[in-house]
Scaffold this active site. Sequence first.
Site, PDB file in Angstrom:
ATOM      1  N   SER A 135       0.874  -1.419   0.210  1.00  0.00           N
ATOM      2  CA  SER A 135       0.242   0.056  -0.130  1.00  0.00           C
ATOM      3  C   SER A 135       0.942   1.132   0.325  1.00  0.00           C
ATOM      4  CB  SER A 135      -0.544   0.157   1.593  1.00  0.00           C
ATOM      5  OG  SER A 135      -1.592   1.067   1.823  1.00  0.00           O
ATOM      6  N   TYR A 148      -1.183   0.734  11.115  1.00  0.00           N
ATOM      7  CA  TYR A 148      -1.725   0.117   8.975  1.00  0.00           C
ATOM      8  C   TYR A 148      -0.344   0.825   8.722  1.00  0.00           C
ATOM      9  CZ  TYR A 148      -3.557  -0.784   4.545  1.00  0.00           C
ATOM     10  OH  TYR A 148      -3.935  -0.891   3.135  1.00  0.00           O
TER      11      TYR A 148
HETATM   12  N1  LIG Z   1      -8.844  -1.023  -0.347  1.00  0.00           N
HETATM   13  C1  LIG Z   1      -7.838   0.037  -0.725  1.00  0.00           C
HETATM   14  O1  LIG Z   1      -7.982   0.411   0.128  1.00  0.00           O
HETATM   15  C2  LIG Z   1      -6.583  -0.875  -0.137  1.00  0.00           C
HETATM   16  C3  LIG Z   1      -5.556   0.354  -0.111  1.00  0.00           C
HETATM   17  C4  LIG Z   1      -4.061  -0.165  -0.382  1.00  0.00           C
HETATM   18  C5  LIG Z   1      -3.629  -1.786  -0.317  1.00  0.00           C
HETATM   19  N2  LIG Z   1      -4.258  -2.298   0.683  1.00  0.00           N
HETATM   20  C6  LIG Z   1      -4.592  -3.977   0.711  1.00  0.00           C
HETATM   21  O2  LIG Z   1      -4.878  -4.504  -0.362  1.00  0.00           O
HETATM   22  C7  LIG Z   1      -5.118  -5.940  -0.307  1.00  0.00           C
HETATM   23  C8  LIG Z   1      -6.436  -6.075  -0.162  1.00  0.00           C
HETATM   24  O3  LIG Z   1      -7.833  -5.580   0.559  1.00  0.00           O
HETATM   25  P1  LIG Z   1      -8.767  -5.358   0.304  1.00  0.00           P
HETATM   26  O4  LIG Z   1      -9.215  -3.402  -0.078  1.00  0.00           O
HETATM   27  O5  LIG Z   1      -8.497  -6.259  -1.553  1.00  0.00           O
HETATM   28  O6  LIG Z   1      -9.668  -6.064   1.327  1.00  0.00           O
HETATM   29  P2  LIG Z   1     -10.772  -6.909   1.290  1.00  0.00           P
HETATM   30  O7  LIG Z   1     -11.827  -6.779  -0.130  1.00  0.00           O
HETATM   31  O8  LIG Z   1     -11.069  -6.924   2.324  1.00  0.00           O
HETATM   32  O9  LIG Z   1     -10.002  -7.742   1.082  1.00  0.00           O
HETATM   33  C9  LIG Z   1      -8.761  -8.768   2.025  1.00  0.00           C
HETATM   34  C10 LIG Z   1      -9.134 -10.199   1.727  1.00  0.00           C
HETATM   35  O10 LIG Z   1      -8.713 -11.239   3.408  1.00  0.00           O
HETATM   36  C11 LIG Z   1      -9.623 -12.056   3.626  1.00  0.00           C
HETATM   37  N3  LIG Z   1      -8.291 -11.668   5.282  1.00  0.00           N
HETATM   38  C12 LIG Z   1      -8.417 -11.583   5.826  1.00  0.00           C
HETATM   39  N4  LIG Z   1      -7.913 -12.022   6.999  1.00  0.00           N
HETATM   40  C13 LIG Z   1      -7.145 -12.949   6.201  1.00  0.00           C
HETATM   41  C14 LIG Z   1      -6.744 -14.276   7.482  1.00  0.00           C
HETATM   42  N5  LIG Z   1      -6.863 -13.958   8.752  1.00  0.00           N
HETATM   43  N6  LIG Z   1      -6.786 -15.115   6.356  1.00  0.00           N
HETATM   44  C15 LIG Z   1      -6.816 -15.203   5.480  1.00  0.00           C
HETATM   45  N7  LIG Z   1      -7.766 -14.322   4.439  1.00  0.00           N
HETATM   46  C16 LIG Z   1      -7.805 -13.164   5.138  1.00  0.00           C
HETATM   47  C17 LIG Z   1     -10.264 -11.608   3.645  1.00  0.00           C
HETATM   48  O11 LIG Z   1     -11.657 -12.940   3.388  1.00  0.00           O
HETATM   49  P3  LIG Z   1     -11.750 -13.976   4.496  1.00  0.00           P
HETATM   50  O12 LIG Z   1     -12.734 -12.438   5.645  1.00  0.00           O
HETATM   51  O13 LIG Z   1     -12.897 -14.451   4.112  1.00  0.00           O
HETATM   52  O14 LIG Z   1     -10.953 -14.485   5.678  1.00  0.00           O
HETATM   53  C18 LIG Z   1     -10.724 -10.484   2.348  1.00  0.00           C
HETATM   54  O15 LIG Z   1     -11.425 -12.027   1.231  1.00  0.00           O
HETATM   55  C19 LIG Z   1      -5.170  -5.999   1.435  1.00  0.00           C
HETATM   56  O16 LIG Z   1      -3.445  -6.133   2.183  1.00  0.00           O
HETATM   57  C20 LIG Z   1      -4.714  -4.023   1.839  1.00  0.00           C
HETATM   58  O17 LIG Z   1      -4.231  -4.101   3.310  1.00  0.00           O
HETATM   59  C21 LIG Z   1      -6.167  -2.571   0.653  1.00  0.00           C
END
Ligand SMILES: NC(=O)c1ccc[n+]([C@@H]2O[C@H](COP(=O)([O-])OP(=O)(O)OC[C@H]3O[C@@H](n4cnc5c(N)ncnc54)[C@H](OP(=O)(O)O)[C@@H]3O)[C@@H](O)[C@H]2O)c1
Length: 222
Positions: A135, A148
Amino acid sequence: MKSVIITGGGSGLGAALAEEYAKKYKVILIGRTLMKLTMVKDVLVQRGQHADCYACDVTSMEEVKHVFGQLFQQEDIHMLINNAGSGIFGPLEKFTEEEVNLLLDINVKGPLFTTMTALPYLKEKAEGQIMNIISTAGLRGKINESVYCASKFAVRGFTESLVKELDGTGISVTAVYMGGMDTPFWEDSDHVKDKSRFKTPEQVAVQIAAEDTGKAEIFIDR
Ligand SMILES: NC(=O)c1ccc[n+]([C@@H]2O[C@H](COP(=O)([O-])OP(=O)(O)OC[C@H]3O[C@@H](n4cnc5c(N)ncnc54)[C@H](OP(=O)(O)O)[C@@H]3O)[C@@H](O)[C@H]2O)c1
């Protein structure tokens, strides 16, 4: 057929990356909620692409060892995308011990555990790729994002170290930096008031796949 493991593949960026990487590989989706993973998998399979999914909590070394052990026996795993992550935001003094532990467990220990487990298999084949979804919070500090950012700076240090440690092994390591995306990540948070300028996870996934040449860093945003 070569396979890619995508953690957090049941929603958001993980699901969008599955769409992109399924064009070239079998995708193996990992997450805690099998129903979400199955929905993503079914769409790909119905299209004639190759996909599978496994429930696994990446914060549990025991579960990671069990699931990954099985996968590396059965599949020709070429790539691990450490994408699973979570966010909790607010002034540092409002955090509970549990919230700090939760963020560090999922965002830091998750990619450490999966990579530690995958490396012996990849090293034996002397080929492969580790991609860590970080990120812009891994590039600079931000207000109300201290925990974070701490977790994402940790993954950046981990990734940069692995780039050097695995140089010459045939295994490439890639850090990916992006800003806000409109995903379920923000569902339980009012940290961001206006998400209208956020990219879609699909846009980001297309750009990651296009820029993925095995290089050490991909900057979607800085
Ligand atoms: N959205 C943003 O603005 C943003 C910006 C920069 C970076 N990111 C990064 O992008 C990545 C993906 O995030 P996203 O935005 O796509 O959010 P998201 O839709 O909430 O995806 C996160 C996924 O991780 C899984 N997860 C969470 N805890 C877990 C665990 N203990 N074991 C296995 N799976 C787990 C969740 O599924 P379950 O709960 O079913 O396990 C969920 O499908 C993250 O690393 C986040 O920090 C996001």
